[in-house]
Design a protein around this motif. Structure first.
Motif, PDB file in Angstrom:
ATOM      1  N   CYS A 111      35.339  22.439 -40.561  1.00  0.00           N
ATOM      2  CA  CYS A 111      34.317  22.311 -39.518  1.00  0.00           C
ATOM      3  C   CYS A 111      33.066  22.990 -40.059  1.00  0.00           C
ATOM      4  O   CYS A 111      33.100  24.181 -40.382  1.00  0.00           O
ATOM      5  CB  CYS A 111      34.851  23.008 -38.262  1.00  0.00           C
ATOM      6  N   ILE A 112      31.985  22.222 -40.203  1.00  0.00           N
ATOM      7  CA  ILE A 112      30.809  22.797 -40.872  1.00  0.00           C
ATOM      8  C   ILE A 112      29.608  22.878 -39.941  1.00  0.00           C
ATOM      9  O   ILE A 112      29.512  22.177 -38.933  1.00  0.00           O
ATOM     10  CB  ILE A 112      30.459  22.028 -42.167  1.00  0.00           C
ATOM     11  N   SER A 113      28.675  23.738 -40.333  1.00  0.00           N
ATOM     12  CA  SER A 113      27.456  23.978 -39.559  1.00  0.00           C
ATOM     13  C   SER A 113      26.327  23.100 -40.084  1.00  0.00           C
ATOM     14  O   SER A 113      26.306  22.736 -41.265  1.00  0.00           O
ATOM     15  CB  SER A 113      27.058  25.450 -39.672  1.00  0.00           C
ATOM     16  N   SER A 114      25.378  22.810 -39.208  1.00  0.00           N
ATOM     17  CA  SER A 114      24.215  22.014 -39.619  1.00  0.00           C
ATOM     18  C   SER A 114      22.899  22.764 -39.400  1.00  0.00           C
ATOM     19  O   SER A 114      21.854  22.339 -39.869  1.00  0.00           O
ATOM     20  CB  SER A 114      24.184  20.692 -38.848  1.00  0.00           C
ATOM     21  N   GLN A 115      22.954  23.877 -38.658  1.00  0.00           N
ATOM     22  CA  GLN A 115      21.750  24.663 -38.411  1.00  0.00           C
ATOM     23  C   GLN A 115      22.117  26.157 -38.428  1.00  0.00           C
ATOM     24  O   GLN A 115      23.284  26.503 -38.204  1.00  0.00           O
ATOM     25  CB  GLN A 115      21.160  24.340 -37.024  1.00  0.00           C
ATOM     26  N   VAL A 116      21.127  27.011 -38.664  1.00  0.00           N
ATOM     27  CA  VAL A 116      21.335  28.449 -38.454  1.00  0.00           C
ATOM     28  C   VAL A 116      21.005  28.689 -36.995  1.00  0.00           C
ATOM     29  O   VAL A 116      19.850  28.594 -36.580  1.00  0.00           O
ATOM     30  CB  VAL A 116      20.409  29.292 -39.362  1.00  0.00           C
ATOM     31  N   GLY A 117      22.040  28.942 -36.191  1.00  0.00           N
ATOM     32  CA  GLY A 117      21.857  29.031 -34.741  1.00  0.00           C
ATOM     33  C   GLY A 117      21.701  27.634 -34.160  1.00  0.00           C
ATOM     34  O   GLY A 117      22.068  26.634 -34.794  1.00  0.00           O
ATOM     35  N   CYS A 118      21.160  27.574 -32.949  1.00  0.00           N
ATOM     36  CA  CYS A 118      20.962  26.271 -32.304  1.00  0.00           C
ATOM     37  C   CYS A 118      19.924  26.436 -31.196  1.00  0.00           C
ATOM     38  O   CYS A 118      19.980  27.403 -30.441  1.00  0.00           O
ATOM     39  CB  CYS A 118      22.280  25.780 -31.712  1.00  0.00           C
ATOM     40  N   PRO A 119      18.990  25.496 -31.085  1.00  0.00           N
ATOM     41  CA  PRO A 119      17.965  25.643 -30.040  1.00  0.00           C
ATOM     42  C   PRO A 119      18.414  25.155 -28.660  1.00  0.00           C
ATOM     43  O   PRO A 119      17.669  25.325 -27.697  1.00  0.00           O
ATOM     44  CB  PRO A 119      16.819  24.765 -30.562  1.00  0.00           C
ATOM     45  N   LEU A 120      19.590  24.537 -28.540  1.00  0.00           N
ATOM     46  CA  LEU A 120      19.903  23.833 -27.286  1.00  0.00           C
ATOM     47  C   LEU A 120      20.512  24.715 -26.201  1.00  0.00           C
ATOM     48  O   LEU A 120      20.555  24.331 -25.045  1.00  0.00           O
ATOM     49  CB  LEU A 120      20.777  22.606 -27.567  1.00  0.00           C
ATOM     50  N   ARG A 121      21.011  25.849 -26.559  1.00  0.00           N
ATOM     51  CA  ARG A 121      21.424  26.877 -25.596  1.00  0.00           C
ATOM     52  C   ARG A 121      22.368  26.374 -24.497  1.00  0.00           C
ATOM     53  O   ARG A 121      22.153  26.648 -23.311  1.00  0.00           O
ATOM     54  CB  ARG A 121      20.186  27.543 -24.975  1.00  0.00           C
ATOM     55  N   CYS A 122      23.400  25.667 -24.899  1.00  0.00           N
ATOM     56  CA  CYS A 122      24.426  25.266 -23.915  1.00  0.00           C
ATOM     57  C   CYS A 122      25.059  26.543 -23.358  1.00  0.00           C
ATOM     58  O   CYS A 122      25.283  27.507 -24.106  1.00  0.00           O
ATOM     59  CB  CYS A 122      25.486  24.392 -24.580  1.00  0.00           C
ATOM     60  N   THR A 123      25.353  26.524 -22.063  1.00  0.00           N
ATOM     61  CA  THR A 123      25.715  27.796 -21.419  1.00  0.00           C
ATOM     62  C   THR A 123      27.108  28.303 -21.797  1.00  0.00           C
ATOM     63  O   THR A 123      27.425  29.464 -21.553  1.00  0.00           O
ATOM     64  CB  THR A 123      25.640  27.679 -19.884  1.00  0.00           C
ATOM     65  N   PHE A 124      27.934  27.438 -22.381  1.00  0.00           N
ATOM     66  CA  PHE A 124      29.307  27.845 -22.727  1.00  0.00           C
ATOM     67  C   PHE A 124      29.440  28.193 -24.208  1.00  0.00           C
ATOM     68  O   PHE A 124      30.537  28.417 -24.700  1.00  0.00           O
ATOM     69  CB  PHE A 124      30.282  26.689 -22.419  1.00  0.00           C
ATOM     70  N   CYS A 125      28.326  28.215 -24.954  1.00  0.00           N
ATOM     71  CA  CYS A 125      28.430  28.245 -26.411  1.00  0.00           C
ATOM     72  C   CYS A 125      27.767  29.479 -27.015  1.00  0.00           C
ATOM     73  O   CYS A 125      26.587  29.754 -26.767  1.00  0.00           O
ATOM     74  CB  CYS A 125      27.781  26.983 -26.978  1.00  0.00           C
ATOM     75  N   ALA A 126      28.545  30.201 -27.822  1.00  0.00           N
ATOM     76  CA  ALA A 126      28.022  31.423 -28.442  1.00  0.00           C
ATOM     77  C   ALA A 126      26.903  31.122 -29.430  1.00  0.00           C
ATOM     78  O   ALA A 126      25.972  31.922 -29.581  1.00  0.00           O
ATOM     79  CB  ALA A 126      29.161  32.166 -29.148  1.00  0.00           C
ATOM     80  N   THR A 127      26.965  29.978 -30.108  1.00  0.00           N
ATOM     81  CA  THR A 127      25.895  29.650 -31.075  1.00  0.00           C
ATOM     82  C   THR A 127      24.559  29.533 -30.351  1.00  0.00           C
ATOM     83  O   THR A 127      23.525  29.991 -30.842  1.00  0.00           O
ATOM     84  CB  THR A 127      26.203  28.324 -31.809  1.00  0.00           C
ATOM     85  N   GLY A 128      24.600  28.898 -29.164  1.00  0.00           N
ATOM     86  CA  GLY A 128      23.376  28.741 -28.389  1.00  0.00           C
ATOM     87  C   GLY A 128      22.744  30.085 -28.039  1.00  0.00           C
ATOM     88  O   GLY A 128      21.530  30.211 -27.952  1.00  0.00           O
ATOM     89  N   TYR A 129      23.569  31.100 -27.866  1.00  0.00           N
ATOM     90  CA  TYR A 129      23.060  32.438 -27.521  1.00  0.00           C
ATOM     91  C   TYR A 129      22.278  33.068 -28.665  1.00  0.00           C
ATOM     92  O   TYR A 129      21.469  33.956 -28.470  1.00  0.00           O
ATOM     93  CB  TYR A 129      24.220  33.375 -27.179  1.00  0.00           C
ATOM     94  N   MET A 130      22.582  32.608 -29.890  1.00  0.00           N
ATOM     95  CA  MET A 130      21.904  33.194 -31.059  1.00  0.00           C
ATOM     96  C   MET A 130      20.450  32.782 -31.135  1.00  0.00           C
ATOM     97  O   MET A 130      19.668  33.395 -31.852  1.00  0.00           O
ATOM     98  CB  MET A 130      22.543  32.666 -32.353  1.00  0.00           C
ATOM     99  N   GLY A 131      20.105  31.671 -30.466  1.00  0.00           N
ATOM    100  CA  GLY A 131      18.774  31.099 -30.672  1.00  0.00           C
ATOM    101  C   GLY A 131      18.780  30.305 -31.979  1.00  0.00           C
ATOM    102  O   GLY A 131      19.816  30.172 -32.640  1.00  0.00           O
ATOM    103  N   PHE A 132      17.623  29.807 -32.335  1.00  0.00           N
ATOM    104  CA  PHE A 132      17.532  28.919 -33.490  1.00  0.00           C
ATOM    105  C   PHE A 132      16.703  29.569 -34.582  1.00  0.00           C
ATOM    106  O   PHE A 132      15.626  30.090 -34.321  1.00  0.00           O
ATOM    107  CB  PHE A 132      16.879  27.604 -33.049  1.00  0.00           C
TER     108      PHE A 132
END
Ligand code: SF4
Length: 362
Positions: A111-132
């Motif tokens: 399972c691979i990543s495509s971005q450092v963080g994520c701008p979409l900020r889905c409320t159930f997702c820890a990556t979204g909490y990181m910001g983009f």
């Protein structure tokens, strides 16, 4: 090195253009690309089928970045489950991403990543909490596959990756050109992996113009949609960008996608207690799904500290499945993997980048 350009940030076309500017014939781009993306050359001197003049010109203008594994966390094995591993990968500019190896009896998936963080900020997702922070370039996407594969092969030489899923950090369709370039490289016929594109899945929260672009690309990859609710208001609360990419438009886009590619779509639905797990939610999902060829993949919610969501209980899950099966839909239930090492769906994040407060109530 400051003035030099990261050669791996160039697409194949850009590489061709740069070599043409240097007065080189068209086939050179293929040679340099192979050195970079297949042989993983660490310097230009090792590119022995290029003349020394060209090697010097390349090293005057470019540098070759490197990525490496900084940490591996391995889930304890259980009787019915092999060990999932999570890899912390450092990028040349000091940023970090995560990749996950998910073993199963007949497949080894990364399972691979495509971005450092994520701008979409889905409320159930820890990556979204990181910001983009930034998009990964194609090389950084490809490199995750090399790093994880080679790490596994060191431990057990018979292991090799069979499947790739873009379900790590980031929304792959926000970085579509680099994702497509990486897939072209990973599936290139005479390169080391030569992955069948049918074994590569791109997962998205449902960005409609990009789904349309994907359906008209020549790729044979699979498409998964993180749906999580088939009720507009509820979905928009879980996935804020769903306000712009509405369910009605998404349903139309998936109808177009299936008509164009003749391939089913996987609808991923993460069940969260009291949020999207009622009989009414299941009926909405059945209604949404019946107009195009699809499979529904139900997954557990994986607990994320401070988010206030919970996984569903078994009886609730059974009732939900019954509604879907009665509607004639193809349903699978995916067991969660890697939860104990925060490697499961929605859990990937670089800990230092997550702010503390509970966002589930926002
Ligand atoms: S679920 Fe996917 S799109 Fe949403 S915030 Fe997480 S990584 Fe981004």
């Amino acid at each position: 090195m400051d003035h030099k350009i990261n050669i791996k940030s160039y697409s194949f076309n850009e590489l061709q253009g740069a070599l043409k500017e240097m007065g080189e014939p068209a086939y050179r781009a293929g040679q340099v690309h192979r050195w970079l993306f297949n042989e993983r050359a660490e310097n230009f001197d090792s590119m022995t089928n290029l003349g020394s003049k060209l090697r010097n010109m390349l090293s005057d203008r470019f540098f070759i970045p490197s990525c490496s594994i900084k940490k591996v966390q391995r889930e304890p094995a259980t009787e019915d489950r092999q060990k999932t591993s999570k890899f912390l990968v450092s990028l040349h500019d000091g940023e970090y991403i995560e990749s996950v190896h998910i073993p199963a009896p007949k497949r080894d998936t990364v399972c691979i990543s495509s971005q450092v963080g994520c701008p979409l900020r889905c409320t159930f997702c820890a990556t979204g909490y990181m910001g983009f922070t930034r998009n990964l370039n194609a090389a950084e996407i490809v490199e995750q596959v090399f790093l994880v594969n080679d790490h596994l092969a060191c431990q057990s030489p018979a292991t090799h990756l069979t499947n790739i899923v873009f379900m790590g950090m980031g929304e792959p369709l926000l970085n579509l050109s680099n994702v497509l370039e990486a897939i072209e490289t990973l599936s290139q016929q005479d390169y080391r992996f030569s992955f069948s594109q049918r074994r590569i899945t791109i997962s998205t929260v449902g960005l409609i113009p990009q789904i349309d672009s994907l359906s008209h690309s020549n790729l044979k990859t699979k498409l998964a949609i993180s749906l999580h609710s088939a009720e507009q208001e509820k979905r928009s609360r879980l996935i804020p960008v769903a306000k712009e990419h509405t369910l009605t438009n998404l349903q139309n886009a998936l109808e177009r996608y299936v008509a164009q590619t003749n391939e089913p779509v996987t609808l991923v639905y993460m069940l969260i207690e009291g949020i999207n797990d009622s009989v009414r939610d299941a009926k909405n999902l059945a209604r949404f799904s019946r107009s195009f060829l699809c499979k529904i993949n139900l997954i557990d919610y994986n607990t994320i500290v401070n988010m206030g969501f919970k996984p569903v209980k078994a009886e609730r899950l059974d009732g939900f499945i019954r509604v879907l099966v009665d509607a004639g839909l193809h349903v699978t239930v995916r067991k969660s993997y890697g939860e104990s090492i925060n490697a499961a769906c929605g859990q990937l994040a670089i800990a230092e980048k997550i702010p503390g407060p509970d966002r589930a109530n926002q």
